[in-house]
Design a protein around this motif. Structure first.
Motif, short mmCIF file in Angstrom:
data_model
loop_
_atom_site.label_atom_id
_atom_site.label_comp_id
_atom_site.label_asym_id
_atom_site.label_seq_id
_atom_site.Cartn_x
_atom_site.Cartn_y
_atom_site.Cartn_z
N LEU A 161 49.78 -0.46 45.43
CA LEU A 161 50.25 -1.47 44.49
C LEU A 161 51.58 -2.06 44.92
O LEU A 161 51.75 -3.29 44.96
N GLN A 162 52.54 -1.20 45.25
CA GLN A 162 53.88 -1.67 45.55
C GLN A 162 54.00 -2.34 46.91
O GLN A 162 54.76 -3.30 47.06
N GLU A 163 53.27 -1.85 47.90
CA GLU A 163 53.44 -2.37 49.25
C GLU A 163 52.38 -3.40 49.66
O GLU A 163 52.62 -4.19 50.57
N TYR A 164 51.23 -3.37 48.99
CA TYR A 164 50.15 -4.27 49.40
C TYR A 164 49.57 -5.09 48.25
O TYR A 164 48.65 -5.89 48.46
N GLY A 165 50.10 -4.91 47.06
CA GLY A 165 49.66 -5.70 45.92
C GLY A 165 48.24 -5.45 45.48
O GLY A 165 47.63 -6.30 44.83
N ARG A 166 47.69 -4.26 45.80
CA ARG A 166 46.32 -3.93 45.40
C ARG A 166 46.37 -3.01 44.18
O ARG A 166 46.84 -1.88 44.27
N PHE A 167 45.87 -3.51 43.07
CA PHE A 167 45.84 -2.74 41.82
C PHE A 167 44.47 -2.10 41.69
O PHE A 167 43.53 -2.68 41.16
N LEU A 168 44.36 -0.87 42.21
CA LEU A 168 43.09 -0.16 42.18
C LEU A 168 42.85 0.43 40.79
O LEU A 168 43.76 0.98 40.18
N ARG A 169 41.59 0.34 40.34
CA ARG A 169 41.21 0.88 39.04
C ARG A 169 40.40 2.16 39.27
O ARG A 169 39.19 2.12 39.51
N PRO A 170 41.05 3.33 39.22
CA PRO A 170 40.33 4.59 39.43
C PRO A 170 39.41 4.91 38.27
O PRO A 170 39.77 4.75 37.10
N MET A 171 38.20 5.35 38.58
CA MET A 171 37.23 5.72 37.56
C MET A 171 37.15 7.25 37.49
O MET A 171 36.96 7.92 38.52
N PRO A 231 42.64 10.73 22.47
CA PRO A 231 43.10 9.33 22.40
C PRO A 231 44.43 9.07 23.08
O PRO A 231 44.61 8.07 23.75
N ARG A 232 45.40 9.99 22.92
CA ARG A 232 46.71 9.77 23.54
C ARG A 232 46.62 9.80 25.06
O ARG A 232 47.23 8.97 25.75
N VAL A 233 45.87 10.77 25.57
CA VAL A 233 45.68 10.86 27.01
C VAL A 233 44.93 9.64 27.52
O VAL A 233 45.28 9.05 28.55
N ALA A 234 43.88 9.25 26.79
CA ALA A 234 43.10 8.09 27.18
C ALA A 234 43.96 6.83 27.23
O ALA A 234 43.85 6.03 28.16
N LYS A 235 44.85 6.68 26.25
CA LYS A 235 45.72 5.51 26.21
C LYS A 235 46.63 5.47 27.43
O LYS A 235 46.84 4.41 28.05
N THR A 236 47.18 6.64 27.80
CA THR A 236 48.06 6.70 28.98
C THR A 236 47.30 6.39 30.25
O THR A 236 47.79 5.63 31.11
N LEU A 237 46.10 6.96 30.40
CA LEU A 237 45.30 6.72 31.59
C LEU A 237 44.94 5.25 31.73
O LEU A 237 45.03 4.67 32.82
N ILE A 238 44.51 4.65 30.62
CA ILE A 238 44.13 3.23 30.67
C ILE A 238 45.34 2.37 31.01
O ILE A 238 45.24 1.41 31.79
N ARG A 239 46.50 2.70 30.44
CA ARG A 239 47.72 1.94 30.73
C ARG A 239 48.07 2.01 32.20
O ARG A 239 48.60 1.04 32.77
N ARG A 240 47.73 3.14 32.85
CA ARG A 240 47.99 3.28 34.27
C ARG A 240 46.89 2.64 35.13
O ARG A 240 46.98 2.64 36.36
N GLY A 241 45.85 2.11 34.48
CA GLY A 241 44.79 1.42 35.22
C GLY A 241 43.51 2.19 35.33
O GLY A 241 42.50 1.67 35.81
N ALA A 242 43.50 3.48 34.91
CA ALA A 242 42.30 4.30 35.03
C ALA A 242 41.25 3.89 34.00
O ALA A 242 41.58 3.37 32.93
N THR A 243 39.99 4.13 34.32
CA THR A 243 38.90 3.82 33.40
C THR A 243 37.87 4.95 33.43
O THR A 243 37.86 5.78 34.34
#
Length: 291
Positions: free
Chosen positions: A85-95, A104-116
């Motif tokens: 993300l920082q060096e190549y501008g690629r926002f990977l969405r880990p599944m 719910p709280r953990v899910a919210k944090t993971l989604i905010r970080r891009g995880a799905t």
């Protein structure tokens, strides 16, 4: 009766279909993380894990499906995601496995970080919106594998990621990652713990063996991961043909999966060699901390 799902609220439970749709909407609305928190994660990863990237020139200038070997506890994300993300501008969405989104709280944090959540409909939505996606076909089983199976793919007969990539004509980028599997020293692996639970009568039939974590020890016996240098290398991308009305058969999907696995294994072998060749470059602190 409504079915409680990973994203359900106790006060207003959602049906399984509603929860999935809400998860997809949240995932699509997620922007790349930024700010001080992201910078701290990136700086820590660069300092502590010293990621070294190879063959970055192979990355296509378009959305891709990144496929690689899953590291112990899924800690590969702390190496791969910040630097890309920082060096190549690629926002990977880990599944990830759905059990990771059970709270719910953990899910919210993971989604905010891009995880799905690792669900075919989620993957389809991300592909339809031209997202970079990160998938480890070995899943939770590969993330808790015993030490004797380090850097060995645990895919079994799974074809889902290939089928979805073919459905959208997505380019697959295979990669090999060396280092995170040694962030911790094994005291007891998952197989030993499961065996112990069964012997002592604490095992239940509704428990998942691939959800039982190993007993580990980090740097100097603490929970902190060891400062193990990491080596990430991208293999030759697999360009899948444009989708047609007729879906590819099982043999074609298996052939494509074999190509991806072979390219990952090749990059892992190269990075293991690279690590051995660069051991003399390690500082005294890293040598002591990784004993």
């Amino acid at each position: 009766m409504a079915v409680k799902t990973p994203l359900s609220r106790d006060s207003n439970p959602l049906s399984e279909e509603q929860a999935l749709r809400e998860h997809i909407n949240r995932a699509l609305a997620t922007e790349p993380p930024s700010g001080l928190e992201e910078q701290l994660i990136y700086r820590f990863s660069k300092f502590w894990f010293r990621p070294e990237l190879h063959n970055v020139h192979r990355l296509p200038d378009k959305p891709c499906l990144f496929i690689g070997n899953h590291a112990l506890f899924g800690l590969d994300g702390f190496v791969i995601l910040p630097v890309l993300l920082q060096e190549y501008g690629r926002f990977l969405r880990p599944m990830g496995d759905k059990f990771l989104f059970a709270q719910p709280r953990v899910a919210k944090t993971l989604i905010r970080r891009g995880a799905t959540m690792g669900h075919p409909d989620v993957a389809r939505a991300l592909m339809a919106h031209d997202q970079d996606i990160l998938v480890f076909p070995g899943g939770a089983h590969e993330a808790v594998k015993p030490s004797r199976e380090r850097y060995q793919l645990q895919w079994k007969e799974r074809l889902g990621f290939i089928r979805l990539a073919a459905e959208f004509g997505y380019t697959i980028v295979p990669f090999g990652l060396v280092g995170p599997d040694e962030f911790y020293e094994y005291l007891l692996d998952s197989e030993q713990i499961v065996k112990l639970l069964k012997q002592t009568g604490f095992w239940s039939d509704n428990m998942r063996p691939d959800a039982i974590p190993p007993l580990l020890r980090g740097v100097f016996g603490t929970p902190m991961p060891r400062p193990q240098a990491s080596y990430l290398s991208f293999g030759e991308p697999l360009e899948l043909p444009r989708p047609t009305q007729r879906a590819p058969g099982k043999k074609k999907l298996q052939a494509w999966r074999s190509i991806v696995a072979e390219r990952i294994d090749s990059e892992i072998a190269d990075m293991l060699l690279r690590r051995e060749q660069s051991r003399h470059e390690l500082s005294i602190f890293r040598r002591i901390a990784n004993v």
